[in-house]
Design an enzyme around this catalytic site. Structure first.
Site, short mmCIF file in Angstrom:
data_model
loop_
_atom_site.label_atom_id
_atom_site.label_comp_id
_atom_site.label_asym_id
_atom_site.label_seq_id
_atom_site.Cartn_x
_atom_site.Cartn_y
_atom_site.Cartn_z
N ASP A 1 0.86 -1.18 0.00
CA ASP A 1 0.00 0.00 0.00
C ASP A 1 0.89 1.22 0.00
O ASP A 1 1.97 1.22 0.59
CB ASP A 1 -0.94 0.02 1.21
CG ASP A 1 -2.22 0.80 0.92
OD1 ASP A 1 -3.29 0.19 0.81
OD2 ASP A 1 -2.11 2.05 0.78
N LEU B 1 -34.26 -8.29 -0.49
CA LEU B 1 -35.64 -7.82 -0.55
C LEU B 1 -36.04 -7.22 0.79
O LEU B 1 -37.16 -7.41 1.25
CB LEU B 1 -36.59 -8.97 -0.91
CG LEU B 1 -36.63 -9.40 -2.38
CD1 LEU B 1 -37.67 -10.50 -2.59
CD2 LEU B 1 -36.95 -8.23 -3.32
N CYS C 1 -19.86 0.34 -2.75
CA CYS C 1 -19.97 -0.31 -4.06
C CYS C 1 -21.25 0.02 -4.83
O CYS C 1 -21.17 0.56 -5.93
CB CYS C 1 -19.85 -1.82 -3.89
SG CYS C 1 -18.19 -2.30 -3.38
N1 LIG Z 1 -15.21 -2.81 -0.29
C1 LIG Z 1 -15.92 -3.79 -0.84
O1 LIG Z 1 -16.81 -4.38 -0.22
C2 LIG Z 1 -15.65 -4.23 -2.27
C3 LIG Z 1 -16.21 -5.43 -2.74
C4 LIG Z 1 -15.94 -5.82 -4.05
C5 LIG Z 1 -15.16 -5.03 -4.87
N2 LIG Z 1 -14.65 -3.85 -4.40
C6 LIG Z 1 -13.80 -3.05 -5.29
O2 LIG Z 1 -12.45 -3.26 -4.92
C7 LIG Z 1 -11.68 -2.07 -5.10
C8 LIG Z 1 -11.01 -1.68 -3.79
O3 LIG Z 1 -12.01 -1.35 -2.84
P1 LIG Z 1 -11.69 -1.19 -1.29
O4 LIG Z 1 -13.00 -0.98 -0.60
O5 LIG Z 1 -10.78 -2.28 -0.85
O6 LIG Z 1 -10.86 0.20 -1.32
P2 LIG Z 1 -10.03 0.89 -0.16
O7 LIG Z 1 -10.13 2.34 -0.40
O8 LIG Z 1 -10.43 0.33 1.17
O9 LIG Z 1 -8.52 0.41 -0.41
C9 LIG Z 1 -7.74 0.78 -1.49
C10 LIG Z 1 -6.28 0.87 -1.03
O10 LIG Z 1 -5.44 1.01 -2.18
C11 LIG Z 1 -4.35 1.82 -1.83
N3 LIG Z 1 -3.70 2.32 -3.07
C12 LIG Z 1 -4.19 3.17 -4.00
N4 LIG Z 1 -3.29 3.33 -4.99
C13 LIG Z 1 -2.22 2.56 -4.71
C14 LIG Z 1 -0.98 2.29 -5.36
N5 LIG Z 1 -0.66 2.85 -6.53
N6 LIG Z 1 -0.12 1.46 -4.76
C15 LIG Z 1 -0.42 0.89 -3.58
N7 LIG Z 1 -1.58 1.09 -2.93
C16 LIG Z 1 -2.48 1.91 -3.47
C17 LIG Z 1 -4.97 2.89 -0.96
O11 LIG Z 1 -4.00 3.54 -0.15
C18 LIG Z 1 -5.98 2.07 -0.15
O12 LIG Z 1 -5.44 1.62 1.09
C19 LIG Z 1 -12.66 -1.04 -5.64
O13 LIG Z 1 -12.61 -1.05 -7.04
C20 LIG Z 1 -14.01 -1.54 -5.17
O14 LIG Z 1 -15.06 -1.11 -6.00
C21 LIG Z 1 -14.87 -3.45 -3.11
#
Ligand SMILES: NC(=O)c1ccc[n+]([C@@H]2O[C@H](COP(=O)([O-])OP(=O)(O)OC[C@H]3O[C@@H](n4cnc5c(N)ncnc54)[C@H](O)[C@@H]3O)[C@@H](O)[C@H]2O)c1
Length: 437
Positions: free
Chosen positions: A30, A253, A263
């Site tokens: 990260d 539902l 999301c």
């Molecule tokens: N949260 C959910 O329930 C969920 C479920 C399915 C899919 N998603 C998808 O997964 C993806 C991530 O979601 P999330 O909720 O985990 O996001 P989040 O914001 O919790 O985590 C993303 C992390 O990526 C890091 N980051 C960004 N750019 C970076 C880089 N260049 N190098 C290293 N680290 C970097 C950020 O610092 C952050 O900690 C999104 O596209 C989301 O739509 C999320």
């Protein structure tokens, strides 16, 4: 298998820890140094049931490490997952792919040997093509394949979902990449987690279609709830009556204050934009999003009705601030517009959430934050359940009645039955059910 997970958020951290638990050697990367330092100390930056123990066990076993050094992790990996955020782009609602493309560029510079780059972030159709183009442009000599592997886990049940998925979708056009993906997920398909291979664009679209469909189910039952209120019917029974039909299914539902979270709102909006861009508008999803946006704020009218229209100068206690139980995530939480609307009506708002207080404090202004549900209810003329945390399901009504200015319960999750609340001498307002005074 050596795996690098770029982005240690909800998805990256859960996926990384689960892959390590399968026996793979995982490095979570990260760019947030404070997050990496905390993880190194064994502190988990998000609330997710079971995650702390899973991370600790796999870190102890040496299969899970954390770093801010992307190049080191990618250079050593056979599989690199991109799990960075894809928020809504300000202004037009498209998915903002800045983090994904930035990560692709950094990954490209660090590739050594044949590597599969897998997009786990939710990204619009065609993003895999662009990631491939960026990597090729940055490193014409690199040997790689780009795969789409969307994630379907739910916050609050993320580990269970990851380890027992309904399906694993892999969009890959390259045979070597398909083989590697089958190997990574081998422990799951041995357990009969169905592994489904498609082309890359189809995999990208499956994720959006799934989220938009679930959001539509919620939007649908919420509209039926509004109609039920007008005609004196009970939406709980309607949901059961239609949900028992196997063609419909009972999940998603539950009538309520509108969907939120990290999301559904952003993904449904991004899908609408994709549809518009390609001349294939998604009218149903457009209606769902518009209805949902209006709904969250409109819930304040329920509170107003329960107070006979006299909100100004009253204290309203809000129980549950996160977008759903068992997470600390406040992204797009219905509590945010609802509280703003109550404040606009002149109410003083008190709030309590079992785990989301720190996150709530960062996004909610002029709210008195309390230590528990009973402290929250003190002096309130209405108690509003916005998020159905387990501990709100058996409230001590006698105790509440003692501390509240007026015994009024507004139950936006239909946790209680009107007759049981009435027995305790409370006026009761819920969603899609007859009102009781
Ligand atoms: N949260 C959910 O329930 C969920 C479920 C399915 C899919 N998603 C998808 O997964 C993806 C991530 O979601 P999330 O909720 O985990 O996001 P989040 O914001 O919790 O985590 C993303 C992390 O990526 C890091 N980051 C960004 N750019 C970076 C880089 N260049 N190098 C290293 N680290 C970097 C950020 O610092 C952050 O900690 C999104 O596209 C989301 O739509 C999320």
């Amino acid at each position: 298998m050596r795996v690098a997970m770029i982005g240690a958020g909800y998805v990256g951290l859960v996926s990384g820890a689960c892959f390590a638990d399968f026996g793979h050697a995982v490095t979570c990367v990260d760019k947030d140094q404070a997050r990496i330092a905390a993880l190194g100390r064994g502190e988990i930056p998000i609330h997710e049931p079971g995650l702390s123990d899973l991370v600790a066990a796999n870190a102890r076993a040496g299969r899970l490490t954390f770093t801010a050094d992307l190049a080191g992790a990618v250079g050593a990996a056979q599989a690199v997952f991109i799990a960075v955020g894809t928020p809504s782009r300000r202004g037009d609602g498209h998915a903002d792919l800045t983090f994904v493309y930035e990560a692709a560029r950094e990954i490209a510079r660090a590739l050594t040997g044949f590597t599969v780059v897998i997009t786990k972030s939710t990204v619009p159709v065609g993003t895999g093509d662009e990631v491939e183009r960026i990597i090729r442009e940055t490193r014409p000599d690199a040997e790689f394949a780009v795969v789409s592997n969307p994630e379907f886990l739910r916050e609050g049940a993320a580990i269970q979902d990851f380890k027992h998925p309904d399906r694993i979708v892999v969009g890959a056009d390259d045979a070597r990449a398909r083989e590697l993906m089958a190997e990574i997920y081998r422990p799951l398909h041995l357990n009969r987690g169905p592994l489904m291979f498609t082309d890359r664009r189809t995999a990208e679209l499956i994720k959006y279609a799934a989220n938009a469909f679930l959001a539509t189910k919620i939007g649908f039952i919420n509209e039926i709830a509004d109609l039920a209120e007008k005609v004196g019917a009970d939406v709980q029974d309607i949901a059961r009556g239609i949900g028992l039909d196997n063609r419909i299914g009972s999940r998603f539902l539950h009538a309520g204050p509108g969907f939120g979270g990290s999301c559904f709102p952003k993904d449904a909006t991004a899908l609408i934009k994709t549809g518009q861009d390609h001349g294939a508008p998604l009218r149903i999803v457009e209606a769902v999003v518009a209805g949902n946006d209006a709904r969250k704020r409109a819930m304040a009218r329920k509170v107003s009705a329960a107070l006979d229209g006299e909100v100004r100068g009253k204290t309203v206690a809000v129980l549950g601030l996160t977008f759903k139980p068992n997470t600390d995530d406040m992204r797009e939480a219905p509590s945010i517009p609802l509280i703003a609307a109550l404040q606009d009506m002149g109410a003083t708002v008190r709030g309590y959430d079992p785990v989301g207080m720190a996150q709530a404090k960062a996004v909610l202004a002029n709210v008195t934050f309390c230590d528990n549900e009973y402290a929250c209810a003190e002096g309130a003329s209405a108690l509003v359940i916005v998020t159905e945390w387990g501990q709100f399901r058996a409230l001590d009504f006698a105790r509440l009645k003692q501390v509240m200015a007026k015994p009024v319960l507004v139950d936006l999750r239909n946790v209680y039955r009107a007759d049981e609340v009435a027995r305790h001498g409370f006026a009761y307002e819920s969603v899609g059910r007859p009102r009781s005074k």
